[in-house]
Design an enzyme around this catalytic site. Structure first.
Site, PDB file in Angstrom:
ATOM      1  N   GLU A  53     -17.556   7.222  -1.486  1.00  0.00           N
ATOM      2  CA  GLU A  53     -17.176   8.606  -1.784  1.00  0.00           C
ATOM      3  C   GLU A  53     -17.940   9.086  -2.998  1.00  0.00           C
ATOM      4  O   GLU A  53     -18.336   8.294  -3.851  1.00  0.00           O
ATOM      5  CB  GLU A  53     -15.664   8.687  -2.114  1.00  0.00           C
ATOM      6  CG  GLU A  53     -14.771   8.559  -0.923  1.00  0.00           C
ATOM      7  CD  GLU A  53     -13.290   8.592  -1.287  1.00  0.00           C
ATOM      8  OE1 GLU A  53     -12.960   8.775  -2.477  1.00  0.00           O
ATOM      9  OE2 GLU A  53     -12.476   8.422  -0.369  1.00  0.00           O
ATOM     10  N   HIS A  93      -6.647   3.302 -12.268  1.00  0.00           N
ATOM     11  CA  HIS A  93      -6.387   3.876 -10.941  1.00  0.00           C
ATOM     12  C   HIS A  93      -5.004   3.562 -10.397  1.00  0.00           C
ATOM     13  O   HIS A  93      -4.745   3.714  -9.208  1.00  0.00           O
ATOM     14  CB  HIS A  93      -7.462   3.454  -9.928  1.00  0.00           C
ATOM     15  CG  HIS A  93      -8.846   3.839 -10.345  1.00  0.00           C
ATOM     16  ND1 HIS A  93      -9.171   5.119 -10.708  1.00  0.00           N
ATOM     17  CD2 HIS A  93      -9.981   3.117 -10.487  1.00  0.00           C
ATOM     18  CE1 HIS A  93     -10.445   5.175 -11.052  1.00  0.00           C
ATOM     19  NE2 HIS A  93     -10.964   3.973 -10.933  1.00  0.00           N
ATOM     20  N   LYS A  95      -8.401   3.369   5.588  1.00  0.00           N
ATOM     21  CA  LYS A  95      -8.846   4.588   4.910  1.00  0.00           C
ATOM     22  C   LYS A  95      -9.980   5.242   5.701  1.00  0.00           C
ATOM     23  O   LYS A  95     -10.042   6.470   5.799  1.00  0.00           O
ATOM     24  CB  LYS A  95      -9.346   4.254   3.499  1.00  0.00           C
ATOM     25  CG  LYS A  95      -8.261   3.937   2.480  1.00  0.00           C
ATOM     26  CD  LYS A  95      -8.893   3.879   1.081  1.00  0.00           C
ATOM     27  CE  LYS A  95      -8.157   2.964   0.119  1.00  0.00           C
ATOM     28  NZ  LYS A  95      -6.927   3.510  -0.426  1.00  0.00           N
ATOM     29  N   ARG A 125       5.249   5.899   4.078  1.00  0.00           N
ATOM     30  CA  ARG A 125       6.521   5.340   3.599  1.00  0.00           C
ATOM     31  C   ARG A 125       7.075   6.260   2.527  1.00  0.00           C
ATOM     32  O   ARG A 125       6.432   7.241   2.153  1.00  0.00           O
ATOM     33  CB  ARG A 125       6.262   3.969   2.970  1.00  0.00           C
ATOM     34  CG  ARG A 125       5.179   4.062   1.914  1.00  0.00           C
ATOM     35  CD  ARG A 125       5.040   2.819   1.083  1.00  0.00           C
ATOM     36  NE  ARG A 125       3.721   2.679   0.509  1.00  0.00           N
ATOM     37  CZ  ARG A 125       3.295   3.276  -0.601  1.00  0.00           C
ATOM     38  NH1 ARG A 125       4.100   4.058  -1.281  1.00  0.00           N
ATOM     39  NH2 ARG A 125       2.067   3.103  -1.045  1.00  0.00           N
TER      40      ARG A 125
HETATM   41  P1  ADP Z   1      -5.664   2.602  -3.630  1.00  0.00           P
HETATM   42  O1  ADP Z   1      -5.129   2.853  -2.250  1.00  0.00           O
HETATM   43  O2  ADP Z   1      -6.440   1.311  -3.726  1.00  0.00           O
HETATM   44  O3  ADP Z   1      -4.653   2.747  -4.729  1.00  0.00           O
HETATM   45  P2  ADP Z   1      -6.730   5.298  -3.671  1.00  0.00           P
HETATM   46  O4  ADP Z   1      -7.722   5.690  -2.650  1.00  0.00           O
HETATM   47  O5  ADP Z   1      -5.311   5.742  -3.470  1.00  0.00           O
HETATM   48  O6  ADP Z   1      -6.791   3.719  -3.873  1.00  0.00           O
HETATM   49  O7  ADP Z   1      -7.215   5.794  -5.078  1.00  0.00           O
HETATM   50  C1  ADP Z   1      -6.519   5.425  -6.249  1.00  0.00           C
HETATM   51  C2  ADP Z   1      -7.003   6.248  -7.430  1.00  0.00           C
HETATM   52  O8  ADP Z   1      -8.406   6.085  -7.626  1.00  0.00           O
HETATM   53  C3  ADP Z   1      -6.825   7.745  -7.291  1.00  0.00           C
HETATM   54  O9  ADP Z   1      -5.538   8.166  -7.634  1.00  0.00           O
HETATM   55  C4  ADP Z   1      -7.879   8.260  -8.264  1.00  0.00           C
HETATM   56  O10 ADP Z   1      -7.429   8.151  -9.588  1.00  0.00           O
HETATM   57  C5  ADP Z   1      -9.000   7.284  -8.106  1.00  0.00           C
HETATM   58  N1  ADP Z   1      -9.987   7.762  -7.107  1.00  0.00           N
HETATM   59  C6  ADP Z   1      -9.945   7.599  -5.776  1.00  0.00           C
HETATM   60  N2  ADP Z   1     -10.993   8.214  -5.170  1.00  0.00           N
HETATM   61  C7  ADP Z   1     -11.718   8.777  -6.154  1.00  0.00           C
HETATM   62  C8  ADP Z   1     -12.941   9.549  -6.189  1.00  0.00           C
HETATM   63  N3  ADP Z   1     -13.627   9.842  -5.081  1.00  0.00           N
HETATM   64  N4  ADP Z   1     -13.388   9.971  -7.397  1.00  0.00           N
HETATM   65  C9  ADP Z   1     -12.721   9.670  -8.533  1.00  0.00           C
HETATM   66  N5  ADP Z   1     -11.593   8.959  -8.569  1.00  0.00           N
HETATM   67  C10 ADP Z   1     -11.084   8.501  -7.401  1.00  0.00           C
END
Ligand code: ADP
Length: 674
Positions: free
Chosen positions: A203, A238, A119, A294
């Site tokens: 973040e 999430h 990431k 993917r």
């Molecule tokens: P993973 O790859 O572990 O699933 P992601 O980066 O794709 O994690 O994030 C998964 C979820 O977490 C997102 O869809 C969102 O709901 C929440 N999320 C991610 N980043 C943020 C953020 N900066 N602020 C609020 N919610 C977030």
């Protein structure tokens, strides 16, 4: 321009393997499935033209074994491998191993997988390409003072993520500076355990964001398009629960801007094939989160609104063809929603629920309107080895309200008995006013949890009556069937048993049935047969007149003239009344039934759990000694040998190899040695 493959291997299982096989078949491409020992009779291996065993149940030793899969692909003589999602789909070493073996990996180049695998690195790359990022820190330095300074600069609340992350692991929300140190330590520990890499990034934590992602596609000739967005804001912890396309309220200008940003992200890593660029959006702003290299679980909603088959696109691109359509030729038509149906137990914090699907009815597929992508059939087992998904239900409508209505209707057709499911949650979301109003953000489930938690969804009085009536009438009907069967066996059509209904057995014109049901405890229902074949039932909510009949569409319950469809699944004494997709389980206490323990009676052996007969070791007339093996059962991939309870002679063997037996089913009976 390439030539299409003649034969491919699908290095996956479950619904996605079935999904890929379906498109390959339509295109005239031969398919090779692979299966672990836990999937020896799985739907995906039955659907494929060939299926090859690849080892034991644990994924590390089968679906994740690069060596075994490559060796199998060579022996089966395929030209390409489709990795599905999960397992090896985002494994750059696997993509390289395919190339080294002269096989086409149906996915992006290894370098693109690597570039997007972290990431933090992906964010650095996106920044250079001008793709907007959530305010944050994704530097190399990981000392606490530096992280603390970064967090202060970003402004609390902040979100800590594992750089190597996925599946929500290592994610921590930090509300105030005092909590940062402990959260960083926790996130690092979790990240190290899950990914062998403890680096984190920080973040800005957005408090009411939407998850909006863009489906992109690129070919080997430098063309790249966006197949528009999916809104995946309905999440639990999430993780996605419902996904839809298009995103409600998406203005065309914003769609174009996000699509262009996503295509730029793909081009920055010389992407080829299907990919998803995930954004988090708040207000008018949207920020890059990560790119998944993917096909995504939720790709069907994009297929439904664009009319395209994304697996076909993948195959064409991997074969060297150019993208089937240009950006200008792509359009969105109507609205699609996907619900992920999982074997999870809401009462146990949505832990996976394993077991046999003793009863499974899925909604009827309707071309273009209702689609069910599944990898299981009735009788299959959800094991602890893999993702506990039962199916994906995808609906389409001319507009969002129509799609939501179809979703509600299709969810109410689901019937699953044997494992706990998230169907209650899905139905509650689909029926919620805020969902109908498209008031979506990632906090939706948490905010509405009181209304969404299955615990609060008590049946209304009419449903209560239907549940009791269906249970009582099912028992009565089964008694009738048993008596008629007994009469057929004795061969005497004039036998009084053949004509007499069960209720007359006690001569009083009524029969009392005792049920236990969850917290309600034991309840006795009195049933009186009426001349027209219906019954008067004395139920907890009062007396009713009811009948239960079966036709081609299933069971029809009529209570005081009002009919409704439902179903009843039986497992021994356990009855599950399935009403509008909800399960209500009762246990019939039959005073005449023998006790249901393994040693009961000592002159017979019964199945201690629902299982499949794998071996029968004795025949009627055999003399056996106490503890001699009689039959081998298999349940949840465990073998169970049943032994003689005493010295004796086998009287009857009631089941054969491959029979599915219910808990409590009589398997072998004995005549004692005298
Ligand atoms: P993973 O790859 O572990 O699933 P992601 O980066 O794709 O994690 O994030 C998964 C979820 O977490 C997102 O869809 C969102 O709901 C929440 N999320 C991610 N980043 C943020 C953020 N900066 N602020 C609020 N919610 C977030």
């Amino acid at each position: 321009m390439g030539t299409m493959f003649r034969k491919i291997l699908i290095a996956n299982r479950g619904e996605i393997a079935c999904r890929v096989i379906a498109t390959a078949r339509r295109l005239g491409i031969a398919t090779v499935a692979v299966y672990s020992e836990a999937d020896a009779d799985a739907r995906h291996m039955r659907l494929a033209d060939e299926a090859w065993p690849i080892g034991p149940a644990p994924a590390r030793q089968s679906y994740l074994s690069i060596e075994t899969i490559i060796a199998t692909a060579r022996r089966a003589g395929v030209e390409a491998i489709h990795p599905g999602y999960g397992f090896l789909s985002e494994n750059a070493a696997f993509a390289e191993a395919c190339a080294a073996a002269g096989l086409v990996f149906i996915g992006p180049p290894a370098a693109a997988i690597r570039a997007m695998g972290s990431k933090a690195e992906a964010k650095a790359l996106m920044q250079r390409s001008g793709v907007p990022l959530v305010p944050g820190y994704h530097g190399e330095a990981q000392d606490l003072p530096i992280l603390a300074e970064a967090a202060a600069g970003i402004g609390y609340p902040v979100l800590i993520k594992a750089s190597a992350g996925g599946g929500g692991k290592g994610m921590r929300i930090v509300e105030q500076p005092e909590d940062l140190e402990a959260a960083v330590e926790g996130a690092k520990r979790e990240a190290l355990a899950a990914f062998g890499d403890d680096r984190v990034l920080i973040e800005k934590y957005l408090t009411r964001p939407r998850h909006i992602e863009i489906q992109v596609f690129a070919d080997t000739q430098g063309n790249a398009v966006s197949l528009f967005e999916r809104d995946c804001s309905i999440q639990r912890r999430h993780q996605k629960v419902l996904e839809e396309a298009p995103a409600p309220g998406m203005a065309p200008a914003r769609r174009r801007a996000m699509g262009e940003a996503a295509v730029a992200a793909a081009q920055a890593v010389r992407y080829v094939g299907a990919g998803t660029v995930e954004f988090i959006a708040e207000g008018d702003a949207f920020y890059f989160m990560e790119m998944n290299t993917r096909l995504q679980v939720e790709h069907p909603v994009t297929e439904m609104v664009t009319g395209q088959d994304l697996v076909e696109w993948q195959l064409r691109v991997a074969a060297g063809e150019k993208l089937p359509l240009t950006q200008d030729q792509l359009l969105i038509r109507g609205h699609a929603i996907e619900a992920r149906v999982y074997a999870e137990d809401p009462a146990r914090d949505f832990l996976p629920s394993t077991g046999r699907l003793v009863h499974l009815r899925q909604p009827r597929e309707q071309s273009g309107h209702v689609r069910v992508d599944t990898g299981v059939r009735e009788g299959d087992v959800i094991t602890q080895h893999y993702d506990p998904m039962i199916a994906k239900l995808i609906v389409w409508g001319e507009d969002r309200p129509t799609a939501v209505r179809r979703l509600v209707a299709a969810l109410s057709e689901y019937e699953v008995v044997g494992v706990a499911t998230n169907l209650g949650l899905l139905r509650a979301i689909a029926g919620h006013a805020a969902f109908a109003a498209a008031d979506l953000d990632t906090g939706f489930i948490a905010r509405h949890r009181v209304a969404l938690l299955p615990v609060t969804q008590l049946p209304d009085p009419a449903e209560e009556t239907a549940i009791w009536a269906a249970a009582a009438l099912t028992v009565v009907r089964n008694q009738d069937a048993a008596i008629q069967a007994a009469a057929r066996v004795t061969g005497d059509p004039w036998s009084p048993w053949a004509a007499v209904d069960a209720w007359r057995l006690n001569g009083d014109g009524y029969q009392d049935l005792r049920f236990r049901r969850g917290d309600v405890g034991a309840v006795t229902l009195r049933t009186y047969p009426l001349p027209d074949g219906s019954f008067r039932l004395e139920l907890p909510g009062g007396a009713v007149q009811a009948s239960l009949t079966e036709d081609a569409a299933g069971l029809l319950l009529v209570v005081n003239g009002v009919s409704r469809r439902l179903n009843v699944a039986r497992r021994g004494a356990e009855l599950t009344v399935i009403l509008a997709g909800g399960n209500h389980t009762l246990v019939h206490e039959n005073p005449l039934a023998p006790p249901r323990t393994e040693t009961a009676g000592a002159d017979r052996v019964i199945a201690p759990i629902p299982a499949r007969v794998t071996r029968v070791l004795v025949a009627p007339g055999d003399a056996v000694q106490k503890n001699a093996p009689l039959m081998v059962l298999e349940a949840m991939k465990m073998e169970l040998t049943l032994r003689a309870p005493m010295d004796g002679t086998v009287a009857q063997v009631r089941h054969a190899v491959d029979d599915m037996v219910d808990e409590g089913a009589e398997l072998v009976t004995f005549a004692p040695n005298v």
